[in-house]
Design a protein around this motif. Sequence first.
Motif, PDB file in Angstrom:
ATOM      1  N   LYS A 200       0.776  -1.246  -0.100  1.00 57.98           N
ATOM      2  CA  LYS A 200      -0.010  -0.185  -0.105  1.00 57.98           C
ATOM      3  C   LYS A 200       0.898   1.338  -0.074  1.00 57.98           C
ATOM      4  O   LYS A 200       0.282   2.412  -0.190  1.00 57.98           O
ATOM      5  N   GLN A 201       2.359   1.175   0.391  1.00 59.03           N
ATOM      6  CA  GLN A 201       2.899   2.183   0.374  1.00 59.03           C
ATOM      7  C   GLN A 201       4.273   2.111  -0.275  1.00 59.03           C
ATOM      8  O   GLN A 201       5.341   1.538  -0.046  1.00 59.03           O
ATOM      9  N   VAL A 202       4.059   2.278  -1.816  1.00 60.45           N
ATOM     10  CA  VAL A 202       4.750   1.745  -2.793  1.00 60.45           C
ATOM     11  C   VAL A 202       6.084   2.683  -3.087  1.00 60.45           C
ATOM     12  O   VAL A 202       5.939   3.954  -3.338  1.00 60.45           O
ATOM     13  N   SER A 203       7.298   2.226  -2.690  1.00 59.87           N
ATOM     14  CA  SER A 203       8.704   3.080  -2.926  1.00 59.87           C
ATOM     15  C   SER A 203       9.103   3.175  -4.288  1.00 59.87           C
ATOM     16  O   SER A 203       8.630   2.299  -4.986  1.00 59.87           O
ATOM     17  N   ALA A 204       9.873   4.042  -4.663  1.00 58.14           N
ATOM     18  CA  ALA A 204      10.617   3.753  -5.845  1.00 58.14           C
ATOM     19  C   ALA A 204      11.302   2.553  -6.024  1.00 58.14           C
ATOM     20  O   ALA A 204      11.236   2.024  -7.334  1.00 58.14           O
ATOM     21  N   TYR A 205      11.984   2.134  -5.014  1.00 58.57           N
ATOM     22  CA  TYR A 205      12.608   0.775  -5.311  1.00 58.57           C
ATOM     23  C   TYR A 205      11.559  -0.333  -5.683  1.00 58.57           C
ATOM     24  O   TYR A 205      11.865  -1.039  -6.504  1.00 58.57           O
ATOM     25  N   MET A 206      10.467  -0.279  -4.917  1.00 57.66           N
ATOM     26  CA  MET A 206       9.486  -1.279  -5.196  1.00 57.66           C
ATOM     27  C   MET A 206       8.739  -1.100  -6.570  1.00 57.66           C
ATOM     28  O   MET A 206       8.618  -2.130  -7.174  1.00 57.66           O
ATOM     29  N   ARG A 207       8.943   0.091  -7.174  1.00 66.38           N
ATOM     30  CA  ARG A 207       8.207   0.200  -8.473  1.00 66.38           C
ATOM     31  C   ARG A 207       9.410  -0.278  -9.550  1.00 66.38           C
ATOM     32  O   ARG A 207       8.936  -1.139 -10.337  1.00 66.38           O
ATOM     33  N   GLY A 208      10.449  -0.066  -9.214  1.00 62.74           N
ATOM     34  CA  GLY A 208      11.506  -0.690 -10.106  1.00 62.74           C
ATOM     35  C   GLY A 208      11.288  -2.336  -9.931  1.00 62.74           C
ATOM     36  O   GLY A 208      11.700  -2.743 -11.072  1.00 62.74           O
ATOM     37  N   ARG A 209      11.354  -2.822  -8.756  1.00 58.62           N
ATOM     38  CA  ARG A 209      11.251  -4.221  -8.514  1.00 58.62           C
ATOM     39  C   ARG A 209       9.852  -4.789  -9.377  1.00 58.62           C
ATOM     40  O   ARG A 209       9.797  -5.896  -9.986  1.00 58.62           O
ATOM     41  N   GLN A 210       8.945  -4.066  -9.335  1.00 58.17           N
ATOM     42  CA  GLN A 210       7.758  -4.466 -10.050  1.00 58.17           C
ATOM     43  C   GLN A 210       7.730  -4.445 -11.476  1.00 58.17           C
ATOM     44  O   GLN A 210       7.464  -5.753 -11.929  1.00 58.17           O
TER      45      GLN A 210
END
Length: 234
Positions: A200-210
């Motif tokens: 629910k709290q998506v960081s820039a790192y998580m977007r990249g991994r996604q």
Amino acid sequence: MRILKRLFIWSRNLFLLLVVSGILAVVIYKYVPVYYTPLMIIRLCEKNGADGIDHRWTPIEQISQSMIQAVVASEDNLFMEHHGFDRQQIRRAIDETKKGRRLRGASTISQQTAKNVFLWPARSYFRKGLEACFTLLIEWIWGKERIMEVYLNSVELGKGIYGVEAASQVYFGKRAQELTAEESALLAISLPAPQKMNPKQVSAYMRGRQRRILSLMKKIAPVDMGYRHPRNAR
């Protein structure tokens, strides 16, 4: 001598009891839903039951195919090919450890399932040995579809949240069978650190991994679990 003989008999009987109990547990869980795992109980005790346990067992047929694809892409892209262990990843982990680099994970989905259901979270050669034994047993007795079903239902996906159905309800307000590829990738990202990463709290790192996982999902072969998923049925 009598004391040593008695000690040997007692140790032998204890060993046989543990072996038989372990095999029996694996056979039972081939058919019975796994509602509680050692990790759930440990986490509950660590926090004195403050967060409780949110776990909702769901048959694999009612879990989005994209979720299966996402965890395979993220955690174990040779899941359908190996027999419990990814030898290539194990060799890489050993080589990097010898070079003094950060220890990397080499556990397959089968190994993670064995650990989640039957063992406790700790780093030791004894526990890894037990994990290897249970991994061989579930590969032999359960098969890939059941391993994936139990994995998706027992994996930790947040504080007090276990299994894809509970995570889907908490984070996205929908059933696991309704998860999109993007949502499935976000859940898969949190697997290495479920206590720290929040879909629910998506960081820039998580977007990249996604984006990375979504790209891998397109490259790996479709994961055939032996049934026709309702969303893919014609």
